[in-house]
Design an enzyme around this catalytic site. Sequence first.
Site, PDB file in Angstrom:
ATOM      1  N   GLN A  72      -2.082  -2.549 -24.428  1.00 32.45           N
ATOM      2  CA  GLN A  72      -3.384  -2.660 -23.755  1.00 32.45           C
ATOM      3  C   GLN A  72      -4.348  -3.440 -24.699  1.00 32.45           C
ATOM      4  OE1 GLN A  72      -4.387  -1.578 -20.892  1.00 32.45           O
ATOM      5  NE2 GLN A  72      -2.340  -0.421 -20.229  1.00 32.45           N
ATOM      6  N   TYR A  89       7.365   0.304 -14.948  1.00 30.92           N
ATOM      7  CA  TYR A  89       6.590  -0.726 -15.404  1.00 30.92           C
ATOM      8  C   TYR A  89       6.086  -0.095 -16.906  1.00 30.92           C
ATOM      9  CZ  TYR A  89       6.265  -1.755 -10.686  1.00 30.92           C
ATOM     10  OH  TYR A  89       6.650  -2.110  -9.327  1.00 30.92           O
ATOM     11  N   GLU A 117      11.650  -1.182 -17.206  1.00 37.73           N
ATOM     12  CA  GLU A 117      10.668  -2.353 -17.328  1.00 37.73           C
ATOM     13  C   GLU A 117      11.616  -3.314 -17.219  1.00 37.73           C
ATOM     14  OE1 GLU A 117       8.248  -5.055 -18.323  1.00 37.73           O
ATOM     15  OE2 GLU A 117       7.545  -3.001 -18.399  1.00 37.73           O
ATOM     16  N   ASP A 142       2.804   1.708 -13.936  1.00 32.17           N
ATOM     17  CA  ASP A 142       1.294   0.805 -14.623  1.00 32.17           C
ATOM     18  C   ASP A 142       1.854  -0.481 -14.261  1.00 32.17           C
ATOM     19  OD1 ASP A 142      -0.536  -0.404 -15.932  1.00 32.17           O
ATOM     20  OD2 ASP A 142      -0.011   0.377 -17.774  1.00 32.17           O
ATOM     21  N   CYS A 166      -4.993  -1.911 -13.034  1.00 32.07           N
ATOM     22  CA  CYS A 166      -6.026  -2.950 -13.639  1.00 32.07           C
ATOM     23  C   CYS A 166      -6.605  -3.877 -12.629  1.00 32.07           C
ATOM     24  CB  CYS A 166      -5.525  -3.621 -14.772  1.00 32.07           C
ATOM     25  SG  CYS A 166      -4.074  -4.847 -14.168  1.00 32.07           S
TER      26      CYS A 166
END
Length: 492
Positions: free
Chosen positions: A302, A331, A355, A412, A439
Amino acid sequence: MTSTGSQTAAHLAAHDKDAGQILTLEVGAMAHGGHCVARHDGRVIFVRHAIPGEIVNAAVTSGGDDARFWRADTVSVARPSEFRRSHQWKLADAIRAHASGRYPVGGAEYGHITLEHQRRLKAQVFRDTMTRIGKLNVEAQVVGIAEDEPTGLHWRTRNAFAVTSAGRLAMNVHRSAAVVPVRNIPLGVRQLDALQLWDIDFSGAGRVEVATPAHGEEVLVVIFPLESVGADKKLLEQHIAQWRKRMVHLPSKVSVVVGLRSKQFGPVELVRLRGRTWVSELVETQTYGAHQFRISGDGFWQVHRDAPETLVNAVMDALDTQPGQVIADLYGGAGLFSKFIADGVGEDGVVLSVEASPGASRDARKNLHDKKQAFVINGLTDRIIGSWLQNPDAPLEKGGLGGRQVDAVVLDPPRSGAGRAAITRIHQLDAEKIVYVSCDPASFARDTKWLVEHGWEIEESTIYDLFPDTFHMETVTTFRPSAALRQSRTDS
């Protein structure tokens, strides 16, 4: 006009006869992407560096008779908004850039707006996007970070730079390959400016990325060679030797590596020039404890200095983990959420950290090595879930569910969202809760529309302003099965 600005202007003039035309516009609502919507002679024009309600003079940057819409940058303001302030970064200020005969760099699209009003606009953009794409009326509170007040500066811990032909760090002009040399990054943490990387010759590099962890003095500089340099072994070796010499004056806690990618989307090989190939990140929360993370040079983390703590708190609050639960962290990156979730479900529970990036999965395995209840699975999300659905009894050690039921899902995804296939398979897991970290409001709205079609409802959604002075935002949303979906599960 500078050479960079002249080259960009020449490119625009050669391809667009309307470029450079100045229009007087009364701008309307802010749209996703950092531009306001205006109209001129019946044509839609997206205007950057404006505020809803203003009357501005804007220079067309993209036009043409056949274009569905035009783009323009504000170059002066005839009727300013009460929420307008002096821009926080002069190189990103379209008004100062135009007066200097150049184009603004991208990245601080809201820098001319007071921080409080930025957040009101982000809430409006989120609502409008959810209505337009998601077909839902969704209200969401905007939460800011106290340390960002009142300017919204010095929060970025990850910064990526272009490199000029003279080897200096630069930023791109918005929607252009043209670059502008920089000597500071007002949005970056103060530690970045203190390094004075602007004085180093990075000739031979196409891109330079700098990680400056929020809690600590260590730094990681990753140099990505130009394609022509990376393809020539001898030339690459020469540049590596030069880069190594030019870094000797940097503080001892600054590591430098060269990132080599064998294929366009393949894993990155990190060649160490000094120090190590990773940085350490400490995430401390009052409620859920603290954990240390190792993040490699090509790994995702992040960007805002306080984002990891903020999002961990939000996700853990939403999950309300219980001992023995099975939670899929999709993710999952380097394991940020997985490590805290593992504490919540305890040794009798299971965390499945999925992932697609091999590098991020390697980091996750190191970060979760002491959590026996955590299993890192490298692969595409929809394919991994598909394998769970087809063979739910596959052992946990082999990337399966071990015959257990998934209680909750955290996802995410990247800016492009999860997509219909992944959303459908997440729905088919029959979990009791989905916590979606996003996001990008547009991709989130699309994914939400599909979840609602499958029978899910939004329980709560919160916007976190983790990208001050930009149009970006982060949302954390909790979904629950609707009454109809619960009934259908019971009936089946």
